[in-house]
Write an enzyme that holds these catalytic residues in place. Structure first.
Site, PDB file in Angstrom:
ATOM      1  N   ASP A   1       0.837  -1.193   0.000  1.00 39.33           N
ATOM      2  CA  ASP A   1       0.000   0.000   0.000  1.00 39.33           C
ATOM      3  C   ASP A   1       0.878   1.252   0.000  1.00 39.33           C
ATOM      4  O   ASP A   1       1.897   1.290  -0.693  1.00 39.33           O
ATOM      5  CB  ASP A   1      -0.914  -0.052   1.238  1.00 39.33           C
ATOM      6  CG  ASP A   1      -2.226   0.673   1.046  1.00 39.33           C
ATOM      7  OD1 ASP A   1      -2.185   1.903   0.900  1.00 39.33           O
ATOM      8  OD2 ASP A   1      -3.282   0.024   1.042  1.00 39.33           O
TER       9      ASP A   1
ATOM     10  N   HIS B   1      -3.617   5.946   3.655  1.00 40.89           N
ATOM     11  CA  HIS B   1      -4.360   4.774   3.205  1.00 40.89           C
ATOM     12  C   HIS B   1      -3.798   3.476   3.773  1.00 40.89           C
ATOM     13  O   HIS B   1      -4.534   2.625   4.290  1.00 40.89           O
ATOM     14  CB  HIS B   1      -4.333   4.745   1.670  1.00 40.89           C
ATOM     15  CG  HIS B   1      -5.265   3.775   1.038  1.00 40.89           C
ATOM     16  ND1 HIS B   1      -4.901   2.472   0.744  1.00 40.89           N
ATOM     17  CD2 HIS B   1      -6.552   3.910   0.623  1.00 40.89           C
ATOM     18  CE1 HIS B   1      -5.914   1.856   0.170  1.00 40.89           C
ATOM     19  NE2 HIS B   1      -6.933   2.699   0.082  1.00 40.89           N
TER      20      HIS B   1
ATOM     21  N   ASN C   1     -13.353   0.279  -6.974  1.00 41.37           N
ATOM     22  CA  ASN C   1     -14.408   1.227  -6.615  1.00 41.37           C
ATOM     23  C   ASN C   1     -15.050   1.908  -7.820  1.00 41.37           C
ATOM     24  O   ASN C   1     -15.480   3.063  -7.728  1.00 41.37           O
ATOM     25  CB  ASN C   1     -13.820   2.299  -5.695  1.00 41.37           C
ATOM     26  CG  ASN C   1     -13.220   1.735  -4.438  1.00 41.37           C
ATOM     27  OD1 ASN C   1     -13.698   0.743  -3.904  1.00 41.37           O
ATOM     28  ND2 ASN C   1     -12.160   2.382  -3.962  1.00 41.37           N
TER      29      ASN C   1
ATOM     30  N   SER D   1     -11.174  -0.818  -0.507  1.00 40.10           N
ATOM     31  CA  SER D   1      -9.903  -0.812   0.222  1.00 40.10           C
ATOM     32  C   SER D   1     -10.101  -1.047   1.704  1.00 40.10           C
ATOM     33  O   SER D   1      -9.212  -1.574   2.391  1.00 40.10           O
ATOM     34  CB  SER D   1      -9.189   0.538   0.042  1.00 40.10           C
ATOM     35  OG  SER D   1      -8.644   0.672  -1.237  1.00 40.10           O
TER      36      SER D   1
END
Length: 299
Positions: A63, A94, A181, A246
């Site tokens: 990530d 994130h 998404n 996520s």
């Protein structure tokens, strides 16, 4: 109350004992996602009580890096690899958020796992195919088992990315992957479409597929993804509430870590089978064409 009055009350025949009155409060769960995954049905019961904690399992969060000093990680977090050539520190948030959902002491599904940041996305939350594959291969070639990978990232269809996902799995690290998404078929994006990926869609508090969540036959199951609270990168006590597949992905990564902690010999495919086999069926509404009607369940 004075001592004489207290002694008088204690002397009464029907008084078994005297205890000071206290104030009790609710014990709130830090994230509704935790509350949801350990029960079959709504409404939420404001509790999260898994049978294990994931101790001894290594989770590689591929990530934006991890703020390893965050208090929710309890000295269980460290940088493993930085494909961008830096220190592995999170300058986006994130990765820290996802790591918190995997294994934070307050926000996490598996509260005692070891968390390793693999930084492949920069401060703006983006990265190249080559950099992401570099990080994935670093885990496949140099990680420690029992372990797995949590990958809350994605992009266009890529044979290169899919092959790296297969290498992770072949090396013994289950790749838990966000579906994406874009409200489209997850079979159009990588690494969600990779056959080796355990691909996760997102739900809301009402068990509906989130409007943004990708869907389709490439999904393995759904998990909570909207309005999830977890650790944040701006301070050692910071938190943030955000949404996405996520956020769903690390719920499942934490659940997979619990499975590995109970049986360190589980293969990635056995982990997939256990997750889908134990999932709650028939709860996800508006799940999208071809999607499994399976919602993560943690025993």
């Amino acid at each position: 109350m004075g001592e004489k009055a207290l002694a008088k009350i204690r002397s009464f025949e029907n008084v078994e004992y005297v205890e000071q009155d206290q104030i009790y409060t609710v014990s709130a769960v830090a994230s509704w996602g935790l509350d949801r995954v350990d029960q079959r049905n709504l409404p939420l019961n404001n509790a999260y009580s898994p049978s294990g904690n994931g101790a001894g399992v290594n989770v590689y969060v591929i990530d934006t890096g991890i703020r390893s000093t965050h208090n929710d990680f309890g000295r269980r977090a460290a940088s493993f690899y930085d494909a961008l050539g830096g220190s592995g520190d999170d300058c986006n948030g994130h990765g820290t958020h996802c790591a918190g959902t995997v294994g934070g002491s307050s926000y996490g599904v598996a509260k005692s796992v070891n968390l390793f940041g693999v930084r492949v996305l920069g401060c703006l939350g983006s990265g190249s195919t080559s950099g992401i594959v570099d990080g994935m291969d670093a885990v496949a070639n140099g990680g420690s088992k029992p372990g797995l990978a949590s990958m809350s990232l994605g992009g266009g269809a890529s044979n290169t990315m899919d092959a790296a996902t297969s290498r992770l799995s072949s090396a013994g690290y289950a790749p838990i992957v966000a579906a994406g998404n874009e409200n489209q078929n997850a079979c159009n994006v990588s690494p969600a479409r990779a056959s080796a990926a355990i691909t996760i869609g997102a739900t809301t508090k009402t068990d509906a597929r989130a409007s943004y969540s990708n869907y389709g036959s490439c999904l393995d199951l759904f998990a909570p993804g909207s309005d999830i609270t977890s650790a944040w990168y701006t301070g050692d006590n910071a938190s943030n509430t955000i949404s996405g597949t996520s956020m769903a992905c690390p719920h499942v990564a934490g659940a997979a870590a619990l499975l590995l902690a109970s049986n360190s010999n589980l293969s990635p495919e056995s982990i997939r089978s256990s997750l889908t086999g134990s999932a709650t069926s028939g709860k996800v509404t508006g799940r999208g064409g071809g999607s499994p009607n399976l919602l993560l369940y943690v025993d």
